[in-house]
Write a protein that holds these residues in place. Structure first.
Motif, PDB file in Angstrom:
ATOM      1  N   GLN A 283       0.869  -1.180   0.000  1.00 45.01           N
ATOM      2  CA  GLN A 283       0.000   0.000   0.000  1.00 45.01           C
ATOM      3  C   GLN A 283       0.901   1.224   0.000  1.00 45.01           C
ATOM      4  N   GLY A 284       1.271   1.655  -1.188  1.00 45.28           N
ATOM      5  CA  GLY A 284       2.203   2.748  -1.332  1.00 45.28           C
ATOM      6  C   GLY A 284       3.386   2.341  -2.182  1.00 45.28           C
ATOM      7  N   VAL A 285       4.441   3.121  -2.120  1.00 40.44           N
ATOM      8  CA  VAL A 285       5.545   2.985  -3.059  1.00 40.44           C
ATOM      9  C   VAL A 285       6.568   1.947  -2.616  1.00 40.44           C
ATOM     10  N   GLN A 286       7.097   1.223  -3.578  1.00 43.55           N
ATOM     11  CA  GLN A 286       8.294   0.428  -3.368  1.00 43.55           C
ATOM     12  C   GLN A 286       9.147   0.495  -4.632  1.00 43.55           C
ATOM     13  N   VAL A 287      10.375   0.958  -4.483  1.00 45.22           N
ATOM     14  CA  VAL A 287      11.341   1.011  -5.574  1.00 45.22           C
ATOM     15  C   VAL A 287      12.566   0.238  -5.123  1.00 45.22           C
ATOM     16  N   ARG A 288      12.991  -0.711  -5.925  1.00 44.23           N
ATOM     17  CA  ARG A 288      14.168  -1.500  -5.589  1.00 44.23           C
ATOM     18  C   ARG A 288      14.733  -2.100  -6.861  1.00 44.23           C
ATOM     19  N   ASN A 289      16.051  -2.372  -6.849  1.00 44.52           N
ATOM     20  CA  ASN A 289      16.702  -3.026  -7.981  1.00 44.52           C
ATOM     21  C   ASN A 289      16.383  -2.356  -9.309  1.00 44.52           C
ATOM     22  N   ASN A 290      16.360  -1.027  -9.303  1.00 47.84           N
ATOM     23  CA  ASN A 290      16.138  -0.255 -10.523  1.00 47.84           C
ATOM     24  C   ASN A 290      14.775  -0.497 -11.164  1.00 47.84           C
ATOM     25  N   ALA A 302       7.839   8.309   3.030  1.00 50.65           N
ATOM     26  CA  ALA A 302       8.567   7.084   2.708  1.00 50.65           C
ATOM     27  C   ALA A 302      10.007   7.218   3.160  1.00 50.65           C
ATOM     28  N   LEU A 303      10.651   6.075   3.322  1.00 51.91           N
ATOM     29  CA  LEU A 303      12.091   6.023   3.551  1.00 51.91           C
ATOM     30  C   LEU A 303      12.769   6.014   2.192  1.00 51.91           C
ATOM     31  N   VAL A 304      13.591   7.017   1.940  1.00 54.83           N
ATOM     32  CA  VAL A 304      14.286   7.148   0.660  1.00 54.83           C
ATOM     33  C   VAL A 304      15.747   6.772   0.867  1.00 54.83           C
ATOM     34  N   LEU A 305      16.201   5.750   0.152  1.00 58.39           N
ATOM     35  CA  LEU A 305      17.568   5.252   0.266  1.00 58.39           C
ATOM     36  C   LEU A 305      18.322   5.568  -1.026  1.00 58.39           C
ATOM     37  N   ASN A 306      19.458   6.214  -0.890  1.00 59.72           N
ATOM     38  CA  ASN A 306      20.315   6.523  -2.043  1.00 59.72           C
ATOM     39  C   ASN A 306      19.575   7.361  -3.093  1.00 59.72           C
ATOM     40  N   VAL A 475      13.136   3.104  -2.435  1.00 64.99           N
ATOM     41  CA  VAL A 475      12.097   3.850  -1.727  1.00 64.99           C
ATOM     42  C   VAL A 475      11.136   2.842  -1.116  1.00 64.99           C
ATOM     43  N   VAL A 476      10.834   3.032   0.159  1.00 65.96           N
ATOM     44  CA  VAL A 476       9.952   2.114   0.869  1.00 65.96           C
ATOM     45  C   VAL A 476       8.844   2.914   1.528  1.00 65.96           C
ATOM     46  N   ALA A 477       7.606   2.600   1.192  1.00 67.08           N
ATOM     47  CA  ALA A 477       6.463   3.298   1.776  1.00 67.08           C
ATOM     48  C   ALA A 477       6.489   3.179   3.289  1.00 67.08           C
ATOM     49  N   GLY A 478       6.059   4.233   3.940  1.00 66.76           N
ATOM     50  CA  GLY A 478       6.138   4.288   5.387  1.00 66.76           C
ATOM     51  C   GLY A 478       5.043   3.543   6.108  1.00 66.76           C
ATOM     52  N   GLY A 479       4.732   2.335   5.679  1.00 67.28           N
ATOM     53  CA  GLY A 479       3.745   1.549   6.406  1.00 67.28           C
ATOM     54  C   GLY A 479       2.486   2.333   6.641  1.00 67.28           C
ATOM     55  N   CYS A 480       2.101   2.449   7.902  1.00 65.46           N
ATOM     56  CA  CYS A 480       0.879   3.199   8.196  1.00 65.46           C
ATOM     57  C   CYS A 480       1.180   4.684   8.363  1.00 65.46           C
ATOM     58  N   GLY A 481       2.462   5.085   8.127  1.00 66.76           N
ATOM     59  CA  GLY A 481       2.812   6.498   8.263  1.00 66.76           C
ATOM     60  C   GLY A 481       2.569   6.960   9.692  1.00 66.76           C
ATOM     61  N   PRO A 482       2.803   8.180   9.999  1.00 74.60           N
ATOM     62  CA  PRO A 482       3.350   9.271   9.213  1.00 74.60           C
ATOM     63  C   PRO A 482       4.834   9.463   9.504  1.00 74.60           C
TER      64      PRO A 482
END
Length: 608
Positions: A283-290, A302-306, A475-482
């Motif tokens: 439920q939300g964004v996930q970006v990994r491995n290009n 979200a947690l933004v890595l690199n 990028v990993v969605a922040g679960g239930c946020g905020p």
């Protein structure tokens, strides 16, 4: 919009290139607080009562798990059935359901809750003096609330409760003994399927309600040096049939891992079989491995890595930060008549077309454009990309939408292979485009075998609209946020994360105590993986959002984000589950520690 290298490349990149970050001294998670020495910023404090002191293990400092990873636990507080300081004492109780049952009675106005109590007592006179309206306390400015909505000036909700019991067994026995009675209409029991309907209730512990409590609390903190470990998201199995955090950590070869994003419960995603009631659809964004595995509910934290720094895009990559993100994905064909590009927005990645769980997509309607956690917005012209990580069976479009889907089968290089029949398994490595409404018409226009489609995507920093994309982005969605902290100060952007009630104010979930999974970033760039157990009066009752913000600040975080906030909370270290996931208070089949199958995990993998 700035053109970038696609995050949906023709050839899947399955590996991850390590990103070099500056190394620095490895800091401990020593508390930074003006509170009494050694006390987490929660609950009462009495210098003469050791039960109110924080107990840290190991006592001498964080345990070195590996070079670059430390672990420490904190416990504090005690269960109290009697007043203690400002705490009135906590008890087991029954939270009554609406007639004829199924949904908990939560009202935004006390008068409405009082009316529900009066109806209950009218139907079951024996409950006079036992049934009551109970406030779910709201965080106030005096409590330190700071965020994108004002502090509440009244309870966020009122619940209808029955009884105060000394144990879960006593509360359950009261209900099982038929003491809640029947739902009446015109003096006669309401009958459904030939049976009279009883009032039903949920067994819970009223420390849930956010008012002052003595606890107890159990907190676990892992601190990771990103100079020595790749912190990244991972998933196990397939999206349609996910794994537990423990299985994902083991499969990734990680030393440590926590649950990351929320999945979409089956009841919110019609047309998708949901093993264990949950799918692995983030439920939300996930970006990994290009690549993008799941689209954003645009604007959620979200947690933004690199990622690139939106304030200095020519500067160095930022190893980790908390931010709000938006995804934009397009699929472009060449019009056979005009020879001109014909782009089409793809609103979803790895989900069925039609329902956008959590909303937050490009729409002219403000109620759809803004995120709304769990809310099933609909898009009548939806286009979704179903990638191999979903599984072999393409999810079906819900018949509730009344929309006939059309599907195209593509090669891994985005060349049309032909029409894909719904329900037919997908060949290994292939991609399916699924569309309804105007997107269905667009797909039909380009169904000829050999048609070349071109995908493109960008991840944007929502506040600035600038791209943060690069080949190593995660990028990993922040679960239930905020978000919990910004620049070391409390800041809870509940509105940006769709955590408001129907009245536009804080909802009950923002004020209640639940298990929590948290991510913090220290001033020197270390990443904290933190869990707070909950729903267990003997060990840990959980925390509110505001309480977790105070905790993360006490632990030395400069930025912090709420990930999981319930039964998904889990911490795995060296293959061993460290905490006690609890799905609910006293639910018969979920009252013991229980590991859900979840969409992803945040893990730390040793750099080569």
């Amino acid at each position: 919009m700035r053109k970038i290298r696609s995050l949906l490349p023709a050839l899947l990149v399955l590996g991850m290139v390590p990103v070099a970050v500056p190394s620095s001294s490895f800091a401990t998670d020593a508390p930074l607080s003006a509170l009494p020495p050694g006390q987490m910023p929660i609950g009462p404090y009495d210098p003469a009562d050791p039960r109110t002191w924080t107990v840290a293990w190991p006592k001498e400092g964080p345990q070195q798990i590996a070079d670059g990873i430390t672990y420490r636990t904190y416990t504090q507080g005690f269960p109290s059935g009697a007043p203690y300081g400002e705490a009135a004492g906590d008890h087991w109780t029954l939270s009554v359901h609406y007639e004829p049952g199924g949904t908990e009675v939560l009202k935004t106005r006390k008068a409405d809750a009082d009316a529900q109590v009066a109806k209950l007592v009218q139907d079951v006179p024996a409950l006079a003096g036992v049934a009551r309206a109970v406030p779910v306390s709201a965080p106030t400015a005096a409590d330190g609330w700071a965020g994108d909505v004002p502090a509440a000036d009244a309870p966020v909700a009122w619940a209808v409760r029955v009884g105060s019991f000394g144990s879960k067994a006593e509360a359950a026995a009261f209900q099982d003994g038929g003491n809640l009675g029947y739902v009446l209409k015109d003096g006669q029991p309401v009958v459904v399927d030939g049976k009279p309907v009883r009032y039903t209730a949920r067994v819970l512990y009223d420390a849930l309600d956010g008012r002052p409590t003595t606890g107890p609390w159990s907190v676990r903190v892992v601190t990771v040096d990103p100079a020595k470990y790749n912190v990244q998201s991972t998933f196990g199995g397939t999206i349609a049939n996910p794994n537990s955090v423990r299985d994902m950590v083991r499969a990734s070869g990680a030393v440590v891992g926590i649950n990351a994003s929320e999945g979409v419960p089956g009841k919110y995603q019609p047309g998708v079989p949901a093993p264990d009631t949950y799918t692995g659809d983030v439920q939300g964004v996930q970006v990994r491995n290009n690549r993008i595995d799941s689209e954003a509910n645009n604007g959620r934290s979200a947690l933004v890595l690199n990622g690139r720094n939106p304030a200095n895009q020519a500067g160095p990559i930022v190893p980790a930060r908390i931010g709000e993100v938006t995804t934009t994905v397009k699929v472009t064909a060449t019009d056979p008549v005009t020879g001109q590009p014909d782009p089409r927005r793809a609103f979803g990645i790895n989900r069925p077309a039609g329902y956008v769980i959590g909303c937050g997509f490009e729409s002219a309607r403000p109620e759809e454009a803004a995120p709304r956690r769990y809310f099933p917005c609909t898009n009548p012209d939806d286009l979704t990309v179903i990638r191999p990580e979903w599984g072999t069976q393409v999810p079906a479009v819900s018949p509730d939408l009344g929309a006939e889907p059309f599907e195209l089968l593509l090669s891994s290089t985005w060349v049309v292979q032909g029409v894909h029949e719904p329900g037919v398994p997908v060949p290994n490595g292939k991609i399916v485009l699924q569309g309804i409404g105007a997107s269905r018409d667009w797909l039909m226009k380009y169904q000829a075998v050999g048609t070349v489609l071109k995908p493109s995507a960008d991840i944007l920093d929502t506040p600035t609209g600038k791209s943060i994309t690069n080949a190593d982005l995660g990028v990993v969605a922040g679960g239930c946020g905020p978000s919990l902290l910004r620049d070391g100060q409390v800041f809870l952007n509940v509105k940006a994360n769709g955590l408001l009630g129907g009245n536009g104010k804080l909802n009950s979930g923002s004020a209640e105590r639940h298990p929590r999974t948290l991510v913090g970033i220290t001033a020197d760039g270390k990443i904290q993986m933190v869990t707070v157990d909950g729903r267990d009066p003997s060990a840990s009752v959980g925390m509110t959002f505001l309480e977790t913000a105070g905790l993360m600040r006490w632990l030395g975080a400069e930025q912090a984000l709420s990930m999981g906030c319930g039964g998904d909370t889990g911490l795995v270290l060296n293959g061993v589950l460290q905490n006690n996931p609890m799905d609910d208070w006293g639910t018969p089949d979920r009252s013991d520690p229980y590991e859900r199958r979840l969409p992803n995990a945040l893990v730390a993998v040793k750099k080569p």
